[in-house]
Design an enzyme around this catalytic site. Structure first.
Site, PDB file in Angstrom:
ATOM      1  N   GLY A  94      -0.417 -18.721  11.796  1.00 25.41           N
ATOM      2  CA  GLY A  94       0.708 -17.432  12.257  1.00 25.41           C
ATOM      3  C   GLY A  94      -0.235 -16.567  13.783  1.00 25.41           C
ATOM      4  N   GLY A 100       2.583 -13.861  14.118  1.00 27.78           N
ATOM      5  CA  GLY A 100       2.646 -12.468  13.820  1.00 27.78           C
ATOM      6  C   GLY A 100       1.952 -11.198  14.746  1.00 27.78           C
ATOM      7  N   GLY A 106      -2.161 -12.542  14.333  1.00 28.25           N
ATOM      8  CA  GLY A 106      -2.093 -13.713  15.266  1.00 28.25           C
ATOM      9  C   GLY A 106      -2.256 -13.364  15.838  1.00 28.25           C
ATOM     10  N   SER A 161      -6.330  -7.962   2.969  1.00 25.56           N
ATOM     11  CA  SER A 161      -6.040  -6.392   3.181  1.00 25.56           C
ATOM     12  C   SER A 161      -6.187  -5.223   1.582  1.00 25.56           C
ATOM     13  CB  SER A 161      -4.325  -6.506   2.121  1.00 25.56           C
ATOM     14  OG  SER A 161      -3.306  -5.402   2.561  1.00 25.56           O
ATOM     15  N   LYS A 186      -4.760 -12.011  -2.394  1.00 28.76           N
ATOM     16  CA  LYS A 186      -6.045 -11.571  -1.030  1.00 28.76           C
ATOM     17  C   LYS A 186      -7.139 -12.388  -1.544  1.00 28.76           C
ATOM     18  CE  LYS A 186      -3.467 -12.119   2.291  1.00 28.76           C
ATOM     19  NZ  LYS A 186      -3.457 -12.876   3.629  1.00 28.76           N
ATOM     20  N   PRO A 245      -8.915  -6.089   6.893  1.00 24.48           N
ATOM     21  CA  PRO A 245      -8.164  -4.824   8.034  1.00 24.48           C
ATOM     22  C   PRO A 245      -7.396  -3.493   7.205  1.00 24.48           C
ATOM     23  CG  PRO A 245      -6.959  -6.729   7.873  1.00 24.48           C
ATOM     24  CD  PRO A 245      -8.071  -6.896   6.812  1.00 24.48           C
ATOM     25  N   ASN A 247      -4.645  -0.738   7.351  1.00 27.05           N
ATOM     26  CA  ASN A 247      -2.773  -0.232   7.510  1.00 27.05           C
ATOM     27  C   ASN A 247      -3.308  -0.250   8.776  1.00 27.05           C
ATOM     28  OD1 ASN A 247      -1.418   0.651   5.167  1.00 27.05           O
ATOM     29  ND2 ASN A 247      -2.954   2.326   5.079  1.00 27.05           N
ATOM     30  N   HIS A 298       6.351  -2.250   6.623  1.00 21.35           N
ATOM     31  CA  HIS A 298       5.550  -1.013   6.799  1.00 21.35           C
ATOM     32  C   HIS A 298       5.736  -0.194   6.731  1.00 21.35           C
ATOM     33  CE1 HIS A 298       2.723  -4.896   6.064  1.00 21.35           C
ATOM     34  NE2 HIS A 298       2.474  -4.233   5.106  1.00 21.35           N
ATOM     35  N   TRP A 322      10.423   7.928   1.979  1.00 23.11           N
ATOM     36  CA  TRP A 322      10.222   7.937   0.170  1.00 23.11           C
ATOM     37  C   TRP A 322       9.004   8.737   0.386  1.00 23.11           C
ATOM     38  CZ3 TRP A 322      10.046   2.003  -1.788  1.00 23.11           C
ATOM     39  CH2 TRP A 322      11.441   1.813  -1.639  1.00 23.11           C
ATOM     40  N   ARG A 345      -3.001   8.183   4.527  1.00 24.58           N
ATOM     41  CA  ARG A 345      -3.335   7.064   4.941  1.00 24.58           C
ATOM     42  C   ARG A 345      -4.728   6.568   6.105  1.00 24.58           C
ATOM     43  NH1 ARG A 345      -1.958   5.479   0.354  1.00 24.58           N
ATOM     44  NH2 ARG A 345      -0.331   4.331  -0.204  1.00 24.58           N
ATOM     45  N   ASP A 350       5.890   6.886  -4.263  1.00 22.01           N
ATOM     46  CA  ASP A 350       4.671   6.762  -3.167  1.00 22.01           C
ATOM     47  C   ASP A 350       3.664   5.873  -2.989  1.00 22.01           C
ATOM     48  OD1 ASP A 350       4.922   9.375  -2.154  1.00 22.01           O
ATOM     49  OD2 ASP A 350       4.623  10.598  -3.776  1.00 22.01           O
TER      50      ASP A 350
END
Length: 313
Positions: free
Chosen positions: A11, A14, A17, A108, A141, A164, A166, A180, A203, A210, A270
């Site tokens: 990856g 991305g 990566g 994640s 995961k 990790p 967010n 995201h 939203w 977060r 939410d």
């Protein structure tokens, strides 16, 4: 790892990566193996087996995954489960068969139960029900973590897992259908400013809390752990600081320079009320984040503007 070690970053194009690649390059590493998804389908067992047999990587960073936000996770449930399970199964098992010296698996924060106590400690894994909107991804995961743990226990493999929080950073995904929240808000506020739109729609209520970590910090933590950690226990990677989605939106609005309103679409979910990582174990291992959120978002917005129309979506 030494400077000449043969390193495979799954990856590598991305956000995660590419950040790991940049970090390793800065530290002098240069012997990399790269394969695009067109060159190597990591879901294909035969292709992955042939790749490992031919290339014989010594160290593996597993940054390849099918990822997305609440909407994508909820709609493409089967794909998120199947694709991620196949990628993990193939890479981890072939690493074992081909005697890879060390492997790092990236998980994640969504692996933790929806209503777990905050902040999230590593030991809260499998202690309750998951958030429904991203349950398939989380289950994949969790399976990856348990594979690394099991190969460690049964075969003595030096495989470690990191969780990790967010992430945001260069090479992020700005597609509003599957991105995201942070990159989605950057794009929404930027386009609203460009078009002089009177409001930006968000939203949900904006109340969920977060935590956000710059991808360059995440990469630095991964390389640090690859070189300094051999434990079986998975490791949270984060800042240990969170804020509400509404406050994040106000920060991005200010950085972008948008002067309109924010409206909330209360028909949208939410998600998990709060996700803050307990990073005390990571701190005890000798690593702490360096990039604070407002500075990081400002840098990412500049990168977004520089690349707009080229690669950001």
């Amino acid at each position: 790892m030494d400077i000449n070690s043969k390193i495979y970053i799954a990856g590598h194009r991305g956000m995660v990566g590419s950040a790991i690649h940049r970090n390793l390059q800065k530290k002098g590493f240069k012997n990399f193996i790269f394969k695009t998804s067109q060159e190597l389908d990591l879901r294909d067992q035969k292709q992955v087996a042939q790749f490992f047999e031919e290339e014989k990587p010594e160290y593996v960073f597993m940054a390849a995954a099918k990822v997305g936000g609440i909407n994508a996770n909820n709609i493409y449930r089967a794909e998120f489960l199947y694709d991620n399970l196949m990628i993990q199964n193939n890479i981890i098992h072939q690493a074992y068969l081909n005697k890879v010296k060390k492997l790092l698996f990236l998980g994640s924060s969504c692996i933790y139960p929806k209503m777990a106590p905050q902040p999230l400690k590593e030991e809260y894994l499998l202690s309750g029900y998951l958030e429904d909107t991203n349950e398939p991804y989380a289950i994949a995961k969790i399976t990856g973590i348990k594979m690394c743990e099991s190969y460690h226990r049964q075969y003595g493999c030096d495989y470690i897992s990191v969780m990790p929080t967010n992430l945001y950073g260069p090479n992020d995904n700005y597609n509003l259908n599957n991105s995201h929240v942070l990159p989605a808000l950057i794009r929404k506020f930027h386009e609203a400013k460009e078009s002089n739109a009177p409001f930006v729609e968000m939203w949900g209520t904006g109340s969920p809390l977060r935590e956000f970590l710059h991808a360059d910090d995440m990469a630095d933590a991964c390389v640090y752990l690859m070189q300094n950690y051999k434990g079986q226990k998975h490791v949270n990677i984060g800042t240990g600081v969170d804020l509400s989605i509404k406050d994040l939106a106000l920060m991005i609005k200010k950085i972008v320079g948008y002067t309109g309103e924010i409206k909330h679409d209360l028909s949208k979910p939410d998600g998990t009320p709060r996700k803050l990582m307990d990073v005390s174990f990571l701190h005890s291992l000798g690593w702490k984040h360096k990039i604070e959120l407002e500075q990081g978002v400002a840098e990412v917005y500049k990168d977004f503007k520089d690349k707009k129309g080229v690669k950001v979506w």
